[in-house]
Design an enzyme around this catalytic site. Structure first.
Site, PDB file in Angstrom:
ATOM      1  N   ASP A  83       0.730  -1.258  -0.177  1.00  0.00           N
ATOM      2  CA  ASP A  83      -0.094   0.125   0.006  1.00  0.00           C
ATOM      3  C   ASP A  83       0.816   1.301  -0.005  1.00  0.00           C
ATOM      4  O   ASP A  83       1.813   1.332   0.912  1.00  0.00           O
ATOM      5  CB  ASP A  83      -0.849   0.018   1.155  1.00  0.00           C
ATOM      6  N   ASP A 105       3.097   5.115  -5.388  1.00  0.00           N
ATOM      7  CA  ASP A 105       2.352   6.259  -5.420  1.00  0.00           C
ATOM      8  C   ASP A 105       3.203   7.763  -5.716  1.00  0.00           C
ATOM      9  O   ASP A 105       3.771   8.067  -4.713  1.00  0.00           O
ATOM     10  CB  ASP A 105       1.690   6.225  -3.807  1.00  0.00           C
TER      11      ASP A 105
HETATM   12  P1  13P Z   1      -9.040   4.794   5.446  1.00  0.00           P
HETATM   13  O1  13P Z   1      -8.201   5.883   6.160  1.00  0.00           O
HETATM   14  O2  13P Z   1     -10.247   5.494   5.011  1.00  0.00           O
HETATM   15  O3  13P Z   1      -9.131   3.376   6.003  1.00  0.00           O
HETATM   16  O4  13P Z   1      -8.144   4.569   3.779  1.00  0.00           O
HETATM   17  C1  13P Z   1      -7.404   3.246   3.863  1.00  0.00           C
HETATM   18  C2  13P Z   1      -6.375   3.481   2.793  1.00  0.00           C
HETATM   19  O5  13P Z   1      -6.659   4.093   1.813  1.00  0.00           O
HETATM   20  C3  13P Z   1      -5.404   2.530   2.656  1.00  0.00           C
HETATM   21  O6  13P Z   1      -4.645   2.810   1.503  1.00  0.00           O
HETATM   22  O1  G3H Z   2      -3.049   4.911   3.377  1.00  0.00           O
HETATM   23  C1  G3H Z   2      -2.885   4.851   4.684  1.00  0.00           C
HETATM   24  C2  G3H Z   2      -3.304   3.506   5.391  1.00  0.00           C
HETATM   25  O2  G3H Z   2      -4.130   3.810   6.129  1.00  0.00           O
HETATM   26  C3  G3H Z   2      -2.095   3.050   5.953  1.00  0.00           C
HETATM   27  O3  G3H Z   2      -1.692   3.854   7.144  1.00  0.00           O
HETATM   28  O4  G3H Z   2       0.647   4.374   6.804  1.00  0.00           O
HETATM   29  O5  G3H Z   2      -0.452   4.634   9.122  1.00  0.00           O
HETATM   30  O6  G3H Z   2       0.076   2.326   7.900  1.00  0.00           O
HETATM   31  P1  G3H Z   2      -0.417   3.745   7.746  1.00  0.00           P
HETATM   32 ZN    ZN Z   3      -4.878   4.871   0.801  1.00  0.00          ZN
END
Ligand code: 13P
Ligand code: G3H
Ligand code: ZN
Length: 313
Positions: A83, A105
């Site tokens: 992510d 990203d």
């Molecule tokens: P939320 O903060 O809305 O759960 O979004 C999570 C997210 O986009 C992780 O990449």
């Molecule tokens: O997009 C963000 C997600 O909620 C991940 O959050 O970077 O604090 O792990 P984090």
């Molecule tokens: Zn996100």
């Protein structure tokens, strides 16, 4: 079965008018809650780890926790996704380390830089059978302690998406249509409304192409209430209305990212238990209801919001 990529998941989701939940994992109880829910709902699932999650838990622990879930639920299609990968190196490290999907990203970079970076990652990933998500447009909110203000956020420009996908070769695209990261997405008293006109325009320009929605937690008010009634102080925490997420899932959105709702569910479970049993100090005592909350919220999302129940069959 081994980890899968999201290719097949997204193809079926697009055609079937539903979305796959991408849930952030940071520890064992979260992995357990999510996968138990997905297995009971017979839903494909994406487990995703941010750079912060890798730093907190150690990438090896996260990978092995996910491997454990694969062993426990051999029939459950699971993709492991990075992510918000910030640069080529973290994407490469995840690709080399067994992830089946990565996000690069570059959304805060100028268009041409975002293109060049996403293209480089896509080439490296595709040679190794891994799929790539990129982002156009910028969401407000907080990720990994980086705060993007509302003024600096920007909606995706539909006129850019086709050129971006053509030039980069990425497999899915995250767009900004009014969601934001974290638990404070909208001001109290306002009427949250996602920009479905932008989503529609993007889908027109990229027929059949999977779109991703970040910042898609709905911030369940029952958990906010439990937290606040048990010593918490979450003022005006407001999320995306679930009916709008359902609508997005019926359209071109194939992946819906949820993290904050899991955090709220877990924290509500811990706070409620701690307040009721001040003498408890065994983590298994307070993490059991916390994990059950994570499972409950994921089951609800799958069945009522994403529409992916039974799609693992
Ligand atoms: P939320 O903060 O809305 O759960 O979004 C999570 C997210 O986009 C992780 O990449
Ligand atoms: O997009 C963000 C997600 O909620 C991940 O959050 O970077 O604090 O792990 P984090
Ligand atoms: Zn996100």
């Amino acid at each position: 079965m081994p980890l899968v990529t999201t290719t097949e998941m997204f193809k079926k989701a697009y055609e079937g008018g539903y979305a796959i939940g991408a849930f952030n994992v940071n520890n064992m109880e979260i992995v357990q809650g999510i996968t138990e829910a997905a297995a009971e709902e017979k839903s494909p699932i994406i487990l995703q780890a941010s750079a912060g999650a890798r730093k907190y838990a150690n990438a090896a622990y996260l990978k092995h926790l996910v491997d454990a879930a694969l062993e426990i639920y051999p029939d459950l299609p699971i993709a492991l996704h990075l992510d918000h990968g910030a640069d080529f190196e973290i994407c490469k490290s995840c690709i080399d380390g067994g992830f089946t999907s990565v996000m690069i990203d570059g959304s805060s970079k100028p268009f041409d830089e975002n293109v060049a970076l996403a293209k480089k990652v896509a080439e490296y990933a595709h040679e190794r059978g891994v799929v790539v998500e990129a982002e156009l447009g910028t969401l407000a909110g907080i990720e990994d302690d980086v705060k993007v203000s509302e003024e600096d956020s920007s909606y995706t420009r539909p006129e850019e998406v086709q050129e971006f996908v053509d030039r980069t070769g990425v497999d899915s695209l995250a767009i900004a249509i009014g969601t934001s990261h974290g638990a404070y997405k909208f001001k109290p008293g306002t009427n949250p409304q996602l920009r479905f006109d932008i989503l529609e325009e993007v889908a027109k320009r990229l027929p059949g192409f999977p779109i991703v929605l970040h910042g898609a937690s709905s911030v369940p008010q029952e958990y906010v209430k439990i937290i606040n009634e048990n010593g918490g102080a979450l003022k005006d925490a407001i999320g995306v209305p679930e009916d709008q997420l359902r609508q997005a899932a019926r359209m071109a959105v194939c992946k819906i990212n949820i993290d904050s709702d899991l955090r709220l569910a877990l924290t509500a479970g811990i706070r409620e238990h701690m307040a009721a049993y001040p003498d408890h100090f065994d983590p298994r005592q307070y993490l059991t209801p916390a994990r059950a909350n994570v499972k409950a919220v994921v089951k609800h999302k799958i069945a009522e919001v994403l529409g992916s129940s039974g799609k693992a069959l």
